[in-house]
Design an enzyme around this catalytic site. Structure first.
Site, mmCIF file in Angstrom:
data_model
loop_
_atom_site.group_PDB
_atom_site.id
_atom_site.type_symbol
_atom_site.label_atom_id
_atom_site.label_comp_id
_atom_site.label_asym_id
_atom_site.label_seq_id
_atom_site.Cartn_x
_atom_site.Cartn_y
_atom_site.Cartn_z
ATOM 1 N N ASP A 306 0.856 -1.183 0.000
ATOM 2 C CA ASP A 306 0.000 0.000 0.000
ATOM 3 C C ASP A 306 0.887 1.226 0.000
ATOM 4 O OD1 ASP A 306 -2.564 -0.975 -0.080
ATOM 5 O OD2 ASP A 306 -2.518 -1.529 2.037
ATOM 6 N N SER A 381 -7.650 25.555 8.741
ATOM 7 C CA SER A 381 -7.062 25.956 10.008
ATOM 8 C C SER A 381 -6.427 27.320 9.770
ATOM 9 C CB SER A 381 -6.018 24.945 10.481
ATOM 10 O OG SER A 381 -4.912 24.949 9.610
ATOM 11 N N ASP A 520 -4.955 -4.146 6.536
ATOM 12 C CA ASP A 520 -5.527 -4.047 7.877
ATOM 13 C C ASP A 520 -7.048 -3.954 7.875
ATOM 14 O OD1 ASP A 520 -5.631 -1.583 6.760
ATOM 15 O OD2 ASP A 520 -4.531 -0.548 8.344
#
Lengths: 684, 571
Positions: A306, A381, A520
């Site tokens: 990945d 932000s 995962d």
């Protein structure tokens, strides 16, 4: 599991292994290893002959006594090697067992009501039970979080002391029995019956209790058994030949010859090598579900990696400032840095660093500025102080903010944003507003995927070993191509869906290749199951962990590379010791054949090229060498042969010289030395 | 040793090298079905025998066809030999062959061994020679080639265990390779002086005035296939030492080249069919190195002669007037070099034709043929048998050393796993089982000891050689051993049948298993089966496996005899 680096010969392990070497003499155990079983029978026969001679009142039994002793040692040394290999695992299993016992659980009768709990012992829990874990509780068994968020200390399993977050839903819902809740609470649905938990399986695995012979081990055992039969025939037929020549050979001498010829070195160390391979995985914090998986790792042709977290760092870094027309790049850099000063995210820090390095802007004091953190709703932000406000964030969010503040969007912004995205980067738009003016867009920060250090070299090494790496990413093909090229992978799969991944694995496999991958998520599970080597991340879902045949406790997908290397090293160790063992026989023939027949045919002394002292010393020295070489090679069997990534031809040349040629030469020297020592010690 | 001697060895080597490709190319074309110039005959044969030559056979079916064919033809020959006196073409009126002799001979010729414990000229009618023995000379060679081709197909293909069609392979090998070659080359031998007639034996008066009977017969037609098919069964008892069978240095040279022609070509064919010429050349080189080492050692040992002679003041030096060295049991028209070379070649290949008495070689000179046979006759080897025997050694080498590169051993992209190792080991250990066990029994049983001509280590070598030769389907004898007894006829026949059929079943099984496997692409991580390193490895494994099996036996036979000779005593 807490893996301290243990020395190879740890005193308690050695003590335990010595004891085990004797218990392993049980025929039920020995028969699993045909080569050593033959040695056992030989030892018993020699002892019987010895007993007969002793009772018959013969005085000259000193030689036979020594032969018998060393034959027994040969068996014991092999058992010791196996016990040593198991010892480390057993020690680890003991530690693991401690965390399993004495746990109690708070069982919930009703999922909705956390106040009604009954205390039960952990072994009484069944699949489907609900339990409540409060701070300080040890999670009693494997399960799925159904409610709550908590930090969990998993160091008992992973050895990693930093706590991890476990929460219901998503990819972080799996918890492992034996880990400890540190904060908040969790309601867990137990997913394993007693004896089937991850901890139980791990204990069984590290202990080697459920160890099955791997396919390659079986093939090798057949080869070794075949060789044993050939030598058995060669030795048995030697008796009629000897009778023809003029006199039969004593049984203990024939047994000594047989034991020297059959491949005891590899036969004695074979299971130790396999166990040590699993053990090396465990030291890397990887739990292999079977020896077969470790072996398959050595055979892997294609690695699917990945992109995020494996090839690139999980976070992106600022690499360029691109101002919109009418804004100077210095202004953009200045505002970008200002906005990021209080921003502790890696991206934020990288912006500060880039501004400092490229534009000489020192980090300024952020006092007096109020940080506006990123939130999912604003997707921006920034900082505010009395005079100005700066925002950075996703293009559309910042644009909306600018418009709300009465500003206009420059015409070239969209094209800049698109270009950055196409090049594989993430565009962060920067805008500001002074109290006096309306808001304006300054430009774009180019956030780029950063390839982990040393990846290119690792991929080069893999390529040298004949392993192809394929990068899997959700990025568009353009982005993927540029990252793939920079990382030096051989191929990539862009905009990959789980189905694409599966199809890729199947395609590779139909071409005769073996595929390894790490994953995962739950949607990785089918691919993990299809891959020949599927390494599931410990942080991953239960489904992923069950689908894979290895679990990485550190959840570091890059470790796939180490896994492959350990697999290769395991196979190499087997092959090298087999070659060594077979090559050894040449010297033993030159020691023993003249020794046996020199009395009948004196000219055969010419074959005694080592000039060994006498027939007895020659035979004894060969048997002793044969036994000692097992002990001498235990460290090699446990550690594995030296491994450097290289093309097969290079590795073959090196190992053939070391173990093939070495195997031919070493016993000539060893037997000669032992012969000299025997003479010195007046043992013959 | 002389320059001339070495030049002849060199000339032979160059011829073999030059022929490998053209012959290999033709063989590949034949077995891939591209050679069709006798298609009508081929079709007629299939129709007449009712076989479906198009069917791709599973390895079990291929093996069963091969075994069935061999069994039936062996029984037919047994019957024909027993009933020889009732059959035509028997001008000398030879009686039917005895039961033990018929059994052994039928086994011997069916297995491509051609071990002869009788004298052809005083036992076999022309009918038996031409229809039975010559027939087997052709088909046993064709069967060997068919098995080799099937094995190569197993390596090259991915086909669920299918290995081709035995009947087609058998017919094609005979029709397109062996028959035409024999036809043409027989004429060349006739030109060299090999006889070809149906005449009765001639009685002549020699120069010394003695009467001598000269055996006659259709020799040339038998001679080519005897060599080309690595059969080795001579028309005459003296085999290729007989002046009517092998009259000139040229006929001798042709005979030697014919021996290696097909085995060497088959190796080239391997490269073609698996699509890896470099691997085939590596295998060829390993064979060649072993051949040259053997030839060199034998030549050296024979040219050096017997040190005891030299010690007694006998002139054994090579000069214009005499060949020097050890000429005992050798033909003057061939000399030392060509006798040593012939002995090496005939035992590298599983031929067994001889132009000199191996029994009379020096101990080391005799060790070479013995070792060649015991290594399994894989140095070029018997037609077909050499290649498949060598491929088993390749599989073993790849398995033993292949692990050292850190992968499950792969040969030509196919994984070598438990079943394959099982078959390869079965193949390997059968030779130690049969040769060592039968020798072991024979050197202690009175029936076995009775046949010896010599005592001591030499007598041991004779028995060891006989069983090695029979099992490896060589057929040459160390001589000195009287083989025509119930004991030896039976034991040796059993050894021959084991050597052929007990070995081909695991080999074909191995090929079938390999055909089942996926072919993984070659990468930098693949075990290299080309290049000098692989050649060395292969030679090393062959020598070590062979040495480990037979070292004790050899030490007690030729080796100790050689050492005794050095110390001044002979047997």
């Amino acid at each position: 599991m807490a893996t301290q680096k243990r020395p190879l010969f740890d005193a308690p392990i050695v003590r335990r292994a010595i004891g085990d070497a004797f218990t392993k003499l049980a025929p039920r155990h020995m028969v699993r290893n045909p080569v050593m079983f033959v040695v056992l029978i030989g030892s018993v026969l020699t002892t019987l002959v010895l007993a007969r001679d002793a009772m018959g009142g013969r005085r000259d039994i000193g030689f036979t006594v020594q032969i018998a002793i060393w034959l027994w040692f040969t068996v014991l040394f092999a058992n010791f090697a196996e016990a040593m290999a198991e010892g480390r695992g057993k020690a680890q299993a003991d530690t693991l067992r401690k965390s399993r016992t004495e746990t109690t659980a708070k069982r919930l009768a009703d999922a909705g009501d956390r106040t009604q709990t009954t205390t039960v012992a952990a072994p009484d829990l069944r699949r489907g039970d609900l339990v409540l874990c409060l701070p300080g509780d040890v999670i009693p068994s494997d399960g799925e979080v159904v409610e709550g968020v908590a930090s969990v200390d998993e160091s008992a399993i992973t050895g990693e002391s930093a706590p991890v977050v476990r929460e219901s839903g998503g990819d972080r819902s799996a918890v492992t029995g034996g880990t400890k809740v540190l904060s908040d609470y969790l309601v867990i649905r137990i997913s394993a019956n007693p004896g089937e938990t991850f901890l139980d399986r791990m204990i069984a695995l590290v202990e080697g209790a459920s160890r099955q012979k791997t396919p390659n081990e079986i093939a090798l055992t057949i080869l070794l058994s075949g060789l044993t039969i050939i030598f058995l025939l060669a030795v048995v037929t030697l008796q009629p030949f000897a009778i023809y020549a003029g006199g039969p050979v004593a049984i203990p001498i024939l047994i000594a010859l047989l034991v020297c010829l059959i491949p005891t070195t590899i036969g004695g160390l074979l299971s130790a090598i396999g166990i040590a391979g699993m053990d090396r995985m465990i030291q890397q914090n990887v739990i292999a579900m079977s020896g077969r998986a470790v072996e398959a790792a050595g055979d892997v042709n294609t690695l699917l990696l990945d992109k995020t977290g494996t090839i690139t760092l999980g976070n992106r870094q600022a690499s360029e400032f691109i101002p919109v027309s009418g804004v100077s790049i210095d202004d953009l850099a200045d505002r970008a840095q200002l906005s990021s000063l209080p921003d502790e995210t890696p991206e934020g820090r990288s912006i500060v660093v880039l501004a400092k390095e490229k534009f000489g802007l020192r980090a300024r004091d952020a006092n007096g500025m109020e940080f506006v953190p990123f939130s999912a709703t604003t997707r921006m932000s920034g900082v505010d102080n009395g005079v100005f406000r700066i925002r950075k964030g996703a293009g559309d969010s910042v644009a909306r903010w600018v418009r709300e503040q009465g500003g206009v969007i420059p015409l070239d912004l969209e094209s800049i944003v698109t270009r950055v995205a196409q090049q594989g980067g993430t565009p962060l738009v920067v805008a500001e507003r002074h109290t006096a003016t309306s808001a304006r867009v300054l430009g774009v920060i180019y956030l780029k995927d950063i390839i982990k250090g040393g990846m290119r070299e690792r991929f080069d090494r893999l390529r040298a070993m004949g392993i192809r790496t394929v990068m899997i990413t959700g990025d568009n093909p353009l982005t993927a191509a540029s990252i793939a090229q920079e990382a030096g992978v051989d191929d990539f799969l862009a905009e990959a869906t789980p189905e694409d991944k599966m199809a890729l694995i199947k395609r590779e496999q139909s071409g005769g290749k073996l595929v390894a991958m790490a994953g995962d998520g739950t949607n990785d599970a089918p691919a993990l199951a299809q891959a020949d080597v599927g390494v599931a991340m410990n942080t991953g879902t239960q489904a992923a962990k069950e689908a894979g045949n290895m679990i990485d406790l550190d959840s570091n997908p890059t470790k796939l590379i180490e896994v492959v290397e350990i697999g290769k090293q395991l196979l190499m160790t087997r092959g090298s010791l087999t070659t060594f063992s077979i090559a050894n026989d040449v010297a033993k023939y030159f020691a023993i054949i003249p020794a046996i027949f020199v009395a009948t045919y004196p000219p055969l002394q010419a074959l005694n090229v080592m000039r060994l002292h006498s027939s007895q010393s020659a035979i004894l020295a060969s048997v002793i060498f044969n036994a000692l070489v097992i002990i001498a090679l235990i460290p090699l069997a446990l550690r594995g042969v030296k491994y450097r990534p290289a093309p097969a031809a290079t590795i073959l040349r090196r190992n053939l010289v070391v173990y093939g040629l070495g195997g031919l030469v070493v016993p000539f020297i060893g037997i000669k030395v032992i012969d000299a020592l025997l003479v010195l010690a007046h043992l013959v | 040793m002389t320059t001339n001697g070495w030049l002849q060895i060199l000339l032979f080597s160059a011829s073999i090298l030059a022929l490998a490709k053209p012959i290999g190319w033709y063989l590949a074309a034949v077995y891939e079905g591209r050679v069709r110039w006798l298609a009508p005959i081929e079709r007629a044969l299939y129709v007449a025998s009712g076989v479906n030559a198009e069917e791709d056979q599973h390895w079990t079916r291929y093996t069963a066809s091969m075994l069935l064919f061999s069994l039936v033809t062996m029984l037919l020959t047994y019957a024909a030999l027993r009933l020889q006196h009732l059959l035509p073409l028997n001008p000398q009126g030879f009686p039917g062959v005895t039961d033990r002799q018929s059994f052994e001979t039928a086994a011997s010729f069916t297995t491509n061994t051609n071990w002869q414990s009788y004298s052809g000229e005083s036992t076999m009618s022309y009918f038996s020679q031409m229809t039975q023995l010559a027939f087997h000379n052709f088909v046993s060679a064709a069967v060997g080639m068919a098995i080799a081709v099937a094995v190569v197909r197993g390596l090259a293909r991915r086909s669920a265990g299918m290995l081709g069609n035995f009947w087609a392979d058998l017919v094609r090998g005979t029709l397109y390779v062996l028959l035409p070659a024999s036809l043409v080359l027989s004429l060349v031998l006739v030109q060299q002086g090999v006889i070809q007639n149906f005449a009765s034996y001639r009685e002549l008066t020699t120069l010394e005035g003695a009467k001598q009977i000269l055996a006659m017969g259709p020799v040339a037609s038998q001679e080519v296939i005897k060599q080309l098919g690595t059969n080795g069964g001579g028309f005459f008892n003296a085999n290729s030492a007989h002046p009517f069978e092998n009259p000139t240095p040229w006929s001798n040279f042709i005979a030697m080249v014919l021996l290696f022609a097909i085995p060497s070509g088959l190796v080239w064919m391997l490269g073609k069919m698996i699509g890896n010429a470099r691997h085939a050349w590596a295998v060829w080189t390993a064979m060649f190195v072993l051949f040259l080492s053997g030839a060199g050692l034998a030549y050296w040992a024979e040219a050096r002669g017997n040190p005891i002679h030299a010690a007694r003041g006998v002139d054994v030096a090579t000069s214009a007037a005499q060949p020097g060295g050890n000429m005992e049991g050798k033909e003057v028209r061939f000399g030392i070099a060509n006798s040593a070379l012939f002995a090496t070649i005939t035992t590298d290949a599983s031929c067994g034709a001889v132009n000199a008495m191996h029994d009379s070689f020096t101990p080391l000179g005799g060790l070479v043929p013995l070792v060649n046979i015991q290594l399994g006759e894989i140095v070029f080897g018997g037609v077909g048998a050499g290649l498949y025997g060598m491929l088993v050694m390749v599989v073993l080498s790849v398995f033993i050393a292949g692990l050292m590169v850190g992968r499950t051993p792969e040969y030509l992209g196919k994984k070598i796993q438990a079943r394959e190792v099982q078959m390869a080991m079965l193949f390997t250990l059968l030779s130690s089982l049969v040769i060592l066990a039968m020798t072991g029994v024979s050197v202690v049983l009175p029936a076995g000891l009775a046949g010896r001509n010599n005592g001591g280590p030499h007598g041991f070598s004779e028995i060891l050689y006989a069983f090695s030769s029979a099992f490896a389907n060589n057929g040459s004898a160390f001589a000195g051993l009287t083989g025509s007894t119930y004991y030896y006829n039976t034991m040796l026949a059993v050894a021959m049948l084991f050597g052929r059929f007990a070995l081909t079943v695991p080999v074909l099984a191995l090929a079938g298993f390999m055909a089942d496997k996926k072919i993984a692409p070659e990468t930098a991580g693949t075990f290299p089966v080309t290049g000098p390193l692989f050649v060395l490895l292969l030679i090393g494994v062959i020598l070590i496996v062979g040495a480990l099996t037979f070292f004790p036996a050899l030490a007690l036979g030729p080796v100790v005899e050689h050492l005794f000779m050095g110390a001044g005593s002979l047997f």
